[in-house]
Design a protein around this motif. Structure first.
Motif, PDB file in Angstrom:
ATOM      1  N   PHE A  36       0.854  -1.177   0.000  1.00 16.23           N
ATOM      2  CA  PHE A  36       0.000   0.000   0.000  1.00 16.23           C
ATOM      3  C   PHE A  36       0.895   1.233   0.000  1.00 16.23           C
ATOM      4  CE2 PHE A  36      -2.333   3.173   2.608  1.00 16.23           C
ATOM      5  CZ  PHE A  36      -3.490   3.286   1.865  1.00 16.23           C
ATOM      6  N   THR A  37       0.666   2.164  -0.937  1.00 13.76           N
ATOM      7  CA  THR A  37       1.479   3.369  -1.055  1.00 13.76           C
ATOM      8  C   THR A  37       0.582   4.594  -1.109  1.00 13.76           C
ATOM      9  OG1 THR A  37       3.155   2.155  -2.303  1.00 13.76           O
ATOM     10  CG2 THR A  37       3.243   4.547  -2.440  1.00 13.76           C
ATOM     11  N   VAL A  38       0.970   5.613  -0.352  1.00 15.18           N
ATOM     12  CA  VAL A  38       0.276   6.902  -0.372  1.00 15.18           C
ATOM     13  C   VAL A  38       1.310   7.965  -0.707  1.00 15.18           C
ATOM     14  CG1 VAL A  38      -1.060   8.586   0.941  1.00 15.18           C
ATOM     15  CG2 VAL A  38      -1.341   6.156   1.405  1.00 15.18           C
ATOM     16  N   LYS A  39       1.028   8.783  -1.734  1.00 19.87           N
ATOM     17  CA  LYS A  39       1.896   9.903  -2.093  1.00 19.87           C
ATOM     18  C   LYS A  39       1.046  11.163  -2.052  1.00 19.87           C
ATOM     19  CE  LYS A  39       4.913   7.467  -5.330  1.00 19.87           C
ATOM     20  NZ  LYS A  39       5.434   7.461  -6.705  1.00 19.87           N
ATOM     21  N   GLY A  40       1.638  12.248  -1.554  1.00 18.54           N
ATOM     22  CA  GLY A  40       0.865  13.473  -1.517  1.00 18.54           C
ATOM     23  C   GLY A  40       1.672  14.665  -1.083  1.00 18.54           C
ATOM     24  N   THR A  41       0.957  15.753  -0.827  1.00 20.60           N
ATOM     25  CA  THR A  41       1.545  17.000  -0.386  1.00 20.60           C
ATOM     26  C   THR A  41       0.743  17.510   0.794  1.00 20.60           C
ATOM     27  OG1 THR A  41       2.245  17.518  -2.638  1.00 20.60           O
ATOM     28  CG2 THR A  41       2.164  19.352  -1.092  1.00 20.60           C
ATOM     29  N   SER A  42       1.445  17.982   1.803  1.00 20.85           N
ATOM     30  CA  SER A  42       0.819  18.530   3.000  1.00 20.85           C
ATOM     31  C   SER A  42       1.362  19.927   3.253  1.00 20.85           C
ATOM     32  CB  SER A  42       1.132  17.624   4.199  1.00 20.85           C
ATOM     33  OG  SER A  42       0.627  18.198   5.391  1.00 20.85           O
ATOM     34  N   SER A  43       0.629  20.696   4.022  1.00 26.36           N
ATOM     35  CA  SER A  43       1.111  22.031   4.384  1.00 26.36           C
ATOM     36  C   SER A  43       1.923  22.000   5.673  1.00 26.36           C
ATOM     37  CB  SER A  43      -0.066  22.998   4.532  1.00 26.36           C
ATOM     38  OG  SER A  43      -0.958  22.528   5.528  1.00 26.36           O
ATOM     39  N   ALA A  44       1.960  20.831   6.350  1.00 27.42           N
ATOM     40  CA  ALA A  44       2.707  20.725   7.605  1.00 27.42           C
ATOM     41  C   ALA A  44       3.349  19.352   7.739  1.00 27.42           C
ATOM     42  CB  ALA A  44       1.785  20.973   8.791  1.00 27.42           C
ATOM     43  N   MET A  45       4.623  19.330   8.086  1.00 25.83           N
ATOM     44  CA  MET A  45       5.342  18.062   8.247  1.00 25.83           C
ATOM     45  C   MET A  45       4.744  17.252   9.397  1.00 25.83           C
ATOM     46  SD  MET A  45       9.428  17.289   8.309  1.00 25.83           S
ATOM     47  CE  MET A  45       9.654  18.269   6.855  1.00 25.83           C
ATOM     48  N   GLY A  46       4.294  17.934  10.431  1.00 26.86           N
ATOM     49  CA  GLY A  46       3.695  17.240  11.565  1.00 26.86           C
ATOM     50  C   GLY A  46       2.478  16.416  11.172  1.00 26.86           C
ATOM     51  N   SER A  47       1.734  16.888  10.194  1.00 27.71           N
ATOM     52  CA  SER A  47       0.559  16.148   9.716  1.00 27.71           C
ATOM     53  C   SER A  47       0.959  14.827   9.069  1.00 27.71           C
ATOM     54  CB  SER A  47      -0.227  16.989   8.711  1.00 27.71           C
ATOM     55  OG  SER A  47      -0.744  18.140   9.321  1.00 27.71           O
ATOM     56  N   LYS A  93       5.466  23.630   1.861  1.00 27.85           N
ATOM     57  CA  LYS A  93       4.808  22.421   1.371  1.00 27.85           C
ATOM     58  C   LYS A  93       5.695  21.230   1.702  1.00 27.85           C
ATOM     59  CE  LYS A  93       1.488  24.552  -0.883  1.00 27.85           C
ATOM     60  NZ  LYS A  93       0.082  24.398  -0.664  1.00 27.85           N
ATOM     61  N   VAL A  94       5.085  20.099   1.977  1.00 31.06           N
ATOM     62  CA  VAL A  94       5.817  18.873   2.277  1.00 31.06           C
ATOM     63  C   VAL A  94       5.316  17.780   1.343  1.00 31.06           C
ATOM     64  CG1 VAL A  94       6.382  17.162   4.042  1.00 31.06           C
ATOM     65  CG2 VAL A  94       6.027  19.545   4.702  1.00 31.06           C
ATOM     66  N   ASP A  95       6.187  17.284   0.470  1.00 32.70           N
ATOM     67  CA  ASP A  95       5.859  16.160  -0.408  1.00 32.70           C
ATOM     68  C   ASP A  95       6.276  14.882   0.311  1.00 32.70           C
ATOM     69  OD1 ASP A  95       5.017  17.856  -2.552  1.00 32.70           O
ATOM     70  OD2 ASP A  95       7.116  18.212  -3.027  1.00 32.70           O
ATOM     71  N   PHE A  96       5.430  13.861   0.249  1.00 34.40           N
ATOM     72  CA  PHE A  96       5.731  12.640   0.994  1.00 34.40           C
ATOM     73  C   PHE A  96       5.307  11.396   0.229  1.00 34.40           C
ATOM     74  CE2 PHE A  96       1.453  13.889   2.185  1.00 34.40           C
ATOM     75  CZ  PHE A  96       0.750  12.701   2.146  1.00 34.40           C
ATOM     76  N   ARG A 117       8.886   6.711   3.139  1.00 33.60           N
ATOM     77  CA  ARG A 117       9.937   6.454   2.150  1.00 33.60           C
ATOM     78  C   ARG A 117      10.579   7.759   1.696  1.00 33.60           C
ATOM     79  NH1 ARG A 117       9.910   4.189  -3.702  1.00 33.60           N
ATOM     80  NH2 ARG A 117      12.019   3.423  -3.753  1.00 33.60           N
ATOM     81  N   GLN A 118       9.773   8.794   1.563  1.00 34.74           N
ATOM     82  CA  GLN A 118      10.290  10.067   1.076  1.00 34.74           C
ATOM     83  C   GLN A 118       9.531  11.190   1.776  1.00 34.74           C
ATOM     84  OE1 GLN A 118       9.924  10.620  -3.188  1.00 34.74           O
ATOM     85  NE2 GLN A 118       9.752  12.811  -2.938  1.00 34.74           N
ATOM     86  N   ILE A 119      10.252  12.223   2.188  1.00 33.73           N
ATOM     87  CA  ILE A 119       9.625  13.423   2.720  1.00 33.73           C
ATOM     88  C   ILE A 119      10.530  14.599   2.378  1.00 33.73           C
ATOM     89  CG2 ILE A 119      10.579  13.187   5.046  1.00 33.73           C
ATOM     90  CD1 ILE A 119       7.748  14.197   5.995  1.00 33.73           C
ATOM     91  N   THR A 120       9.989  15.575   1.659  1.00 33.48           N
ATOM     92  CA  THR A 120      10.771  16.701   1.161  1.00 33.48           C
ATOM     93  C   THR A 120      10.022  17.997   1.427  1.00 33.48           C
ATOM     94  OG1 THR A 120      11.578  15.286  -0.627  1.00 33.48           O
ATOM     95  CG2 THR A 120      11.929  17.643  -0.876  1.00 33.48           C
ATOM     96  N   SER A 121      10.699  18.937   2.065  1.00 34.46           N
ATOM     97  CA  SER A 121      10.113  20.258   2.310  1.00 34.46           C
ATOM     98  C   SER A 121      10.479  21.197   1.175  1.00 34.46           C
ATOM     99  CB  SER A 121      10.651  20.847   3.612  1.00 34.46           C
ATOM    100  OG  SER A 121      10.295  20.061   4.698  1.00 34.46           O
ATOM    101  N   ARG A 122       9.554  22.100   0.856  1.00 30.31           N
ATOM    102  CA  ARG A 122       9.827  23.112  -0.164  1.00 30.31           C
ATOM    103  C   ARG A 122       8.952  24.325   0.126  1.00 30.31           C
ATOM    104  NH1 ARG A 122       5.551  22.635  -4.042  1.00 30.31           N
ATOM    105  NH2 ARG A 122       4.485  20.652  -3.807  1.00 30.31           N
TER     106      ARG A 122
END
Length: 68
Positions: free
Chosen positions: A10-21, A53-56, A41-46
């Motif tokens: 199971f894989t979830v990819k997305g973008t959040s406005s907060a890393m804590g979320s 934004k946090v891509d994960f 697997r991946q978490i990138t702030s920008r």
């Protein structure tokens, strides 16, 4: 995006406005019996347009025997 592959991956990819979320979501998945081995697997702030934004990407295994 959500993806489920044969074998229980199971894989979830997305973008959040907060890393804590993102970390809260991972923590909540780990508490569910239906999921085992939850990994970020991946978490990138920008910064986009002055907003953080946090891509994960989160991977987990679905416990098939508990999913009924």
């Amino acid at each position: 995006g959500i993806r489920y592959e044969e074998g229980g991956k199971f894989t979830v990819k997305g973008t959040s406005s907060a890393m804590g979320s993102v970390f809260s979501f991972v923590s909540n998945l780990e508490k569910l019996k239906k999921f085992g081995t939850v990994k970020t697997r991946q978490i990138t702030s920008r910064n986009e347009g002055g907003k953080d934004k946090v891509d994960f990407e989160i991977n987990a295994l679905v416990n098939v025997k508990d999913s009924k």
